[in-house]
Each structure stands twice: as C-alpha cells, then as structure tokens.
Design a protein around this motif. Structure first.
Motif, PDB file in Angstrom:
ATOM      1  N   ARG A 149      -2.198  -3.129  -1.717  1.00 61.16           N
ATOM      2  CA  ARG A 149      -2.346  -3.112  -0.255  1.00 61.16           C
ATOM      3  C   ARG A 149      -3.793  -2.856   0.136  1.00 61.16           C
ATOM      4  NH1 ARG A 149       2.354  -3.676   2.437  1.00 61.16           N
ATOM      5  NH2 ARG A 149       4.219  -2.935   1.409  1.00 61.16           N
ATOM      6  N   LEU A 150      -4.179  -3.471   1.228  1.00 61.65           N
ATOM      7  CA  LEU A 150      -5.496  -3.238   1.823  1.00 61.65           C
ATOM      8  C   LEU A 150      -5.283  -2.503   3.136  1.00 61.65           C
ATOM      9  CD1 LEU A 150      -6.978  -6.815   1.302  1.00 61.65           C
ATOM     10  CD2 LEU A 150      -7.587  -4.768   0.011  1.00 61.65           C
ATOM     11  N   ALA A 151      -5.967  -1.396   3.300  1.00 63.31           N
ATOM     12  CA  ALA A 151      -5.846  -0.622   4.537  1.00 63.31           C
ATOM     13  C   ALA A 151      -6.523  -1.367   5.685  1.00 63.31           C
ATOM     14  CB  ALA A 151      -6.480   0.752   4.344  1.00 63.31           C
ATOM     15  N   ALA A 152      -6.136  -1.023   6.885  1.00 65.30           N
ATOM     16  CA  ALA A 152      -6.757  -1.636   8.070  1.00 65.30           C
ATOM     17  C   ALA A 152      -8.255  -1.347   8.063  1.00 65.30           C
ATOM     18  CB  ALA A 152      -6.118  -1.073   9.333  1.00 65.30           C
ATOM     19  N   GLY A 153      -9.036  -2.392   8.281  1.00 62.74           N
ATOM     20  CA  GLY A 153     -10.488  -2.256   8.294  1.00 62.74           C
ATOM     21  C   GLY A 153     -11.136  -2.400   6.934  1.00 62.74           C
ATOM     22  N   ASP A 154     -10.351  -2.673   5.896  1.00 67.45           N
ATOM     23  CA  ASP A 154     -10.898  -2.756   4.535  1.00 67.45           C
ATOM     24  C   ASP A 154     -10.344  -3.962   3.787  1.00 67.45           C
ATOM     25  OD1 ASP A 154     -12.212  -2.137   2.158  1.00 67.45           O
ATOM     26  OD2 ASP A 154     -10.622  -0.807   1.486  1.00 67.45           O
ATOM     27  N   PRO A 155     -10.838  -5.149   3.914  1.00 69.34           N
ATOM     28  CA  PRO A 155     -11.898  -5.641   4.796  1.00 69.34           C
ATOM     29  C   PRO A 155     -11.369  -6.291   6.072  1.00 69.34           C
ATOM     30  CG  PRO A 155     -11.474  -7.263   3.110  1.00 69.34           C
ATOM     31  CD  PRO A 155     -10.500  -6.129   2.890  1.00 69.34           C
ATOM     32  N   PHE A 156     -10.025  -6.376   6.225  1.00 71.54           N
ATOM     33  CA  PHE A 156      -9.445  -7.049   7.391  1.00 71.54           C
ATOM     34  C   PHE A 156      -9.141  -6.031   8.491  1.00 71.54           C
ATOM     35  CE2 PHE A 156      -8.379  -9.538   3.641  1.00 71.54           C
ATOM     36  CZ  PHE A 156      -8.837 -10.790   3.996  1.00 71.54           C
ATOM     37  N   GLN A 157      -9.018  -6.498   9.722  1.00 69.75           N
ATOM     38  CA  GLN A 157      -8.750  -5.609  10.855  1.00 69.75           C
ATOM     39  C   GLN A 157      -7.388  -4.934  10.733  1.00 69.75           C
ATOM     40  OE1 GLN A 157     -10.698  -4.765  13.473  1.00 69.75           O
ATOM     41  NE2 GLN A 157     -12.385  -5.899  12.594  1.00 69.75           N
ATOM     42  N   GLU A 158      -6.397  -5.657  10.213  1.00 66.70           N
ATOM     43  CA  GLU A 158      -5.041  -5.117  10.081  1.00 66.70           C
ATOM     44  C   GLU A 158      -4.711  -4.939   8.607  1.00 66.70           C
ATOM     45  OE1 GLU A 158      -2.097  -7.043  12.384  1.00 66.70           O
ATOM     46  OE2 GLU A 158      -3.435  -7.356  14.075  1.00 66.70           O
ATOM     47  N   PRO A 159      -3.717  -4.086   8.296  1.00 65.92           N
ATOM     48  CA  PRO A 159      -3.338  -3.910   6.889  1.00 65.92           C
ATOM     49  C   PRO A 159      -2.832  -5.229   6.300  1.00 65.92           C
ATOM     50  CG  PRO A 159      -2.128  -2.373   8.314  1.00 65.92           C
ATOM     51  CD  PRO A 159      -2.920  -3.268   9.193  1.00 65.92           C
ATOM     52  N   ARG A 160      -3.154  -5.469   5.057  1.00 70.66           N
ATOM     53  CA  ARG A 160      -2.736  -6.685   4.354  1.00 70.66           C
ATOM     54  C   ARG A 160      -2.232  -6.313   2.960  1.00 70.66           C
ATOM     55  NH1 ARG A 160      -2.800  -9.248   8.728  1.00 70.66           N
ATOM     56  NH2 ARG A 160      -4.666 -10.260   9.490  1.00 70.66           N
ATOM     57  N   THR A 161      -1.475  -7.221   2.378  1.00 71.43           N
ATOM     58  CA  THR A 161      -1.037  -7.095   0.996  1.00 71.43           C
ATOM     59  C   THR A 161      -1.601  -8.278   0.233  1.00 71.43           C
ATOM     60  OG1 THR A 161       1.004  -5.996   1.668  1.00 71.43           O
ATOM     61  CG2 THR A 161       0.970  -6.947  -0.537  1.00 71.43           C
ATOM     62  N   VAL A 162      -2.061  -8.029  -0.986  1.00 70.12           N
ATOM     63  CA  VAL A 162      -2.601  -9.094  -1.832  1.00 70.12           C
ATOM     64  C   VAL A 162      -1.721  -9.212  -3.062  1.00 70.12           C
ATOM     65  CG1 VAL A 162      -4.571  -9.863  -3.205  1.00 70.12           C
ATOM     66  CG2 VAL A 162      -4.952  -8.683  -1.034  1.00 70.12           C
TER      67      VAL A 162
END
Length: 200
Positions: free
Chosen positions: A99-112
């Motif tokens: 998981r990517l937290a909000a702001g790291d690097p996208f504005q909203e949380p994302r999953t890769v």
C-alpha cells in the motif's frame, strides 16, 4: 480501477547500486486531481508529476522484489536460462502487493500489485479498495501475453519499439483501466484476436 500499469527494469539482488531502475513503459488511466495545490497546472508540469510518481512506484517495486529474493536466498541468476520459445514460469516469479499512503507519491491511498520476471518488473497501481486477487490474475495474464507476443526473452527484443503492441494488449485486457472478470473462453478468444493481428 487501475490508475497505472508499468514495466521497468530490475537489478539483481546482490548487484552493486551503480545501476538505476528504469521505466521502460507506463500507461496512466485518468489524471490525478490535486485541488489543494495553488501552483498553476500545465500539461508539462502534470507530465513531470506523473513521471515522478511512476518512477517512485518502480523503485519501490524493485526494492520489494530484491528484498523478497534476498529473503528466499534465490536470485534471478540462479534460474536456468530460457530460450525465447520456452514459456516463462510466472507462478515461481517473485510477486506481491503493498500500500501507498496518501501523498506518497499519489494524492490518495493506492495499492500496488507487482510481479518480477527475470530482469523485468510489472506493476498495477490500483484504488486502495480494489480486488487484489483479480488484479494479480490480470497482471499475470498481461505479463504472459506480453512475453508471448513481444518475445521479451529473445535477444533482439526491444520493448521500447513495441509500445503499440503493449497498448493493444492493455486495450483488450484492461480497457480504460477497468479490471475485467475473464473466463477461459473469453481469454482464448482475445488470444486468437492478438494472434491474428500479429502472426508469429
């Protein structure tokens, strides 16, 4: 929804840190909105932001892949060499999700969701609530078709010159970034379409 698909290089786990992770291909589905940003928006600034975001994801995938290979004690160099006619075993390839937290690097949380095959990394950047099993199955399917139709194991394979084929595969299996539930019959039909379009 899938926000991005990328293919990038992977370094060997025990290699010196002299090389860089290089994004070979990326496709972004939709634009990221940043209403809180007071700076003026322009096409060039948005393009550079997307490029930085994709490179950040590629570096994290490479890091996760190296960590997994070091923990298992196997490296891509331990695998037997394969000819361009042999199918790549995707079930034994390192894979995972993070998981990517909000702001790291996208504005909203994302999953890769990612997959490392020999010296190439493949990744899907998803909404945080997306179906991970479906995403992993789609990524494996995309990777298999990319290896089959682009002959990525052949010595003369040049992914950068075949972006049109990558886009055609994505358009069939990941239209506009939507994950599809595909049964075997539909996959076979799409495979026949691809084979007819690009005879081997």
């Amino acid at each position: 929804m899938v926000h991005a698909f990328l293919i990038h290089t992977l370094r060997a786990p025990h290699a010196e840190d002299t090389g860089f992770c290089r994004v070979l291909y990326s496709c972004v589905f939709g634009a990221e909105k940043s209403p809180d940003d007071p700076r003026p928006h322009g096409a060039e600034r948005d393009r550079l932001l997307r490029k930085e975001q994709i490179l950040a994801v590629a570096r994290q995938v490479e890091s996760m892949c190296r960590l997994q290979q070091q923990a298992s004690g196997r490296s891509p160099l331990d695998l037997p060499p394969q000819s361009s006619d042999e199918p790549t075993s995707l079930h034994e390839a390192p894979h995972g999700a993070f998981r990517l937290a909000a702001g790291d690097p996208f504005q909203e949380p994302r999953t890769v969701v990612w997959l490392g095959v020999l010296s190439l990394g493949f990744a899907l950047v998803l909404d945080a609530h997306e179906n991970l099993l479906l995403a992993e199955g789609t990524l494996r399917l995309l990777t298999r078709f990319l290896f089959d139709h682009l002959r990525l194991l052949a010595p003369s394979a040049n992914l950068l010159l075949r972006a049109d084929r990558v886009e055609a595969i994505l358009a069939r299996f990941l239209p506009h970034g939507q994950l599809l539930f595909l049964n075997d019959q539909l996959v076979q039909g799409l495979e026949k379409e691809l084979s007819a379009a690009w005879p081997l």
